[in-house]
Design a protein around this motif. Structure first.
Motif, mmCIF file in Angstrom:
data_model
loop_
_atom_site.group_PDB
_atom_site.id
_atom_site.type_symbol
_atom_site.label_atom_id
_atom_site.label_comp_id
_atom_site.label_asym_id
_atom_site.label_seq_id
_atom_site.Cartn_x
_atom_site.Cartn_y
_atom_site.Cartn_z
ATOM 1 N N GLU A 63 -23.947 -14.666 29.658
ATOM 2 C CA GLU A 63 -23.720 -15.408 28.595
ATOM 3 C C GLU A 63 -22.799 -14.811 27.606
ATOM 4 O O GLU A 63 -21.843 -15.875 27.077
ATOM 5 C CB GLU A 63 -25.088 -16.066 27.731
ATOM 6 C CG GLU A 63 -25.840 -14.964 27.259
ATOM 7 C CD GLU A 63 -26.991 -14.322 28.012
ATOM 8 O OE1 GLU A 63 -27.717 -13.418 27.654
ATOM 9 O OE2 GLU A 63 -26.971 -14.536 29.222
ATOM 10 N N ARG A 66 -19.427 -15.120 29.667
ATOM 11 C CA ARG A 66 -18.929 -16.532 29.430
ATOM 12 C C ARG A 66 -18.333 -16.941 28.110
ATOM 13 O O ARG A 66 -17.185 -17.649 27.697
ATOM 14 C CB ARG A 66 -19.945 -17.783 29.699
ATOM 15 C CG ARG A 66 -20.177 -17.520 31.205
ATOM 16 C CD ARG A 66 -21.256 -18.821 31.624
ATOM 17 N NE ARG A 66 -21.761 -18.284 33.079
ATOM 18 C CZ ARG A 66 -21.057 -19.081 33.866
ATOM 19 N NH1 ARG A 66 -19.980 -19.689 33.908
ATOM 20 N NH2 ARG A 66 -21.355 -18.854 35.317
ATOM 21 N N GLU A 67 -18.989 -16.508 26.955
ATOM 22 C CA GLU A 67 -18.794 -16.581 25.599
ATOM 23 C C GLU A 67 -17.266 -15.824 25.267
ATOM 24 O O GLU A 67 -16.516 -16.221 24.741
ATOM 25 C CB GLU A 67 -19.779 -16.256 24.525
ATOM 26 C CG GLU A 67 -19.559 -16.454 23.161
ATOM 27 C CD GLU A 67 -19.261 -18.037 22.751
ATOM 28 O OE1 GLU A 67 -18.659 -18.175 21.757
ATOM 29 O OE2 GLU A 67 -19.543 -18.896 23.426
ATOM 30 N N ARG A 70 -14.682 -18.026 27.009
ATOM 31 C CA ARG A 70 -14.369 -19.216 26.225
ATOM 32 C C ARG A 70 -13.635 -19.101 24.893
ATOM 33 O O ARG A 70 -12.896 -19.729 24.727
ATOM 34 C CB ARG A 70 -15.715 -20.008 26.079
ATOM 35 C CG ARG A 70 -15.845 -21.333 25.445
ATOM 36 C CD ARG A 70 -17.144 -21.751 24.876
ATOM 37 N NE ARG A 70 -17.470 -21.097 23.880
ATOM 38 C CZ ARG A 70 -16.901 -21.255 22.631
ATOM 39 N NH1 ARG A 70 -15.838 -21.963 22.270
ATOM 40 N NH2 ARG A 70 -17.373 -20.584 21.350
ATOM 41 N N ARG A 71 -14.251 -18.098 24.220
ATOM 42 C CA ARG A 71 -13.476 -17.884 22.761
ATOM 43 C C ARG A 71 -11.997 -17.451 23.017
ATOM 44 O O ARG A 71 -11.182 -18.007 22.177
ATOM 45 C CB ARG A 71 -14.385 -16.882 21.983
ATOM 46 C CG ARG A 71 -15.580 -17.141 21.914
ATOM 47 C CD ARG A 71 -15.850 -17.875 20.291
ATOM 48 N NE ARG A 71 -15.327 -17.118 19.322
ATOM 49 C CZ ARG A 71 -15.855 -16.097 18.683
ATOM 50 N NH1 ARG A 71 -17.131 -15.835 18.989
ATOM 51 N NH2 ARG A 71 -15.246 -15.625 17.668
ATOM 52 N N ARG A 73 -9.814 -17.858 25.273
ATOM 53 C CA ARG A 73 -9.074 -19.207 25.889
ATOM 54 C C ARG A 73 -9.047 -20.056 24.795
ATOM 55 O O ARG A 73 -7.868 -20.785 24.508
ATOM 56 C CB ARG A 73 -9.790 -20.071 26.991
ATOM 57 C CG ARG A 73 -9.808 -19.156 28.441
ATOM 58 C CD ARG A 73 -10.569 -19.807 29.540
ATOM 59 N NE ARG A 73 -10.149 -18.913 30.595
ATOM 60 C CZ ARG A 73 -10.725 -19.444 31.941
ATOM 61 N NH1 ARG A 73 -11.783 -20.209 31.879
ATOM 62 N NH2 ARG A 73 -10.335 -18.750 32.873
ATOM 63 N N GLU A 74 -10.165 -20.522 24.231
ATOM 64 C CA GLU A 74 -10.000 -21.527 22.863
ATOM 65 C C GLU A 74 -9.115 -21.014 21.908
ATOM 66 O O GLU A 74 -8.271 -21.911 21.494
ATOM 67 C CB GLU A 74 -11.635 -21.742 22.310
ATOM 68 C CG GLU A 74 -11.527 -22.765 21.172
ATOM 69 C CD GLU A 74 -11.313 -24.245 21.562
ATOM 70 O OE1 GLU A 74 -10.603 -25.099 20.851
ATOM 71 O OE2 GLU A 74 -11.385 -24.679 22.921
ATOM 72 N N LYS A 77 -5.065 -21.164 23.063
ATOM 73 C CA LYS A 77 -4.641 -22.365 23.995
ATOM 74 C C LYS A 77 -3.216 -22.379 23.701
ATOM 75 O O LYS A 77 -2.420 -22.391 22.603
ATOM 76 C CB LYS A 77 -5.190 -23.678 23.487
ATOM 77 C CG LYS A 77 -6.742 -23.876 23.765
ATOM 78 C CD LYS A 77 -7.048 -25.172 23.522
ATOM 79 C CE LYS A 77 -8.577 -25.477 23.973
ATOM 80 N NZ LYS A 77 -8.854 -26.940 23.513
#
Length: 77
Positions: A63, A66-67, A70-71, A73-74, A77
């Motif tokens: 987890e 993945r975080e 995700r962070r 990439r977010e 962007k």
């Protein structure tokens, strides 16, 4: 944490052992890692390579991996 070469490339390595941290601590450390990059213009960040020091270690909580992805990439962007 970050190295700016003469040609302007940046490499930032997040300490992979921090992926073993509790969720709240991990989130805070990830914020601290990303903060200096957020202060740079996109042009200054050109060529930045986000990485984990020596990669993902055995037993790393999925987890948090993945975080992390995700962070990053977010945010960029």
């Amino acid at each position: 944490m970050f190295a700016l070469s003469q040609v302007g490339f940046i490499q930032g390595n997040f300490d992979q052992s921090l992926l073993f941290s509790r969720s709240d601590c991990f989130s805070r450390r990830l914020d601290e890692f990303l903060a200096p990059l957020l202060e740079m213009s996109p042009e200054m960040r050109a060529g930045w390579v986000c990485g984990l020091g020596h990669g993902i270690l055995p037993g790393t909580p999925e987890e948090n991996v993945r975080e992390f992805v995700r962070r990053v990439r977010e945010v960029f962007k």
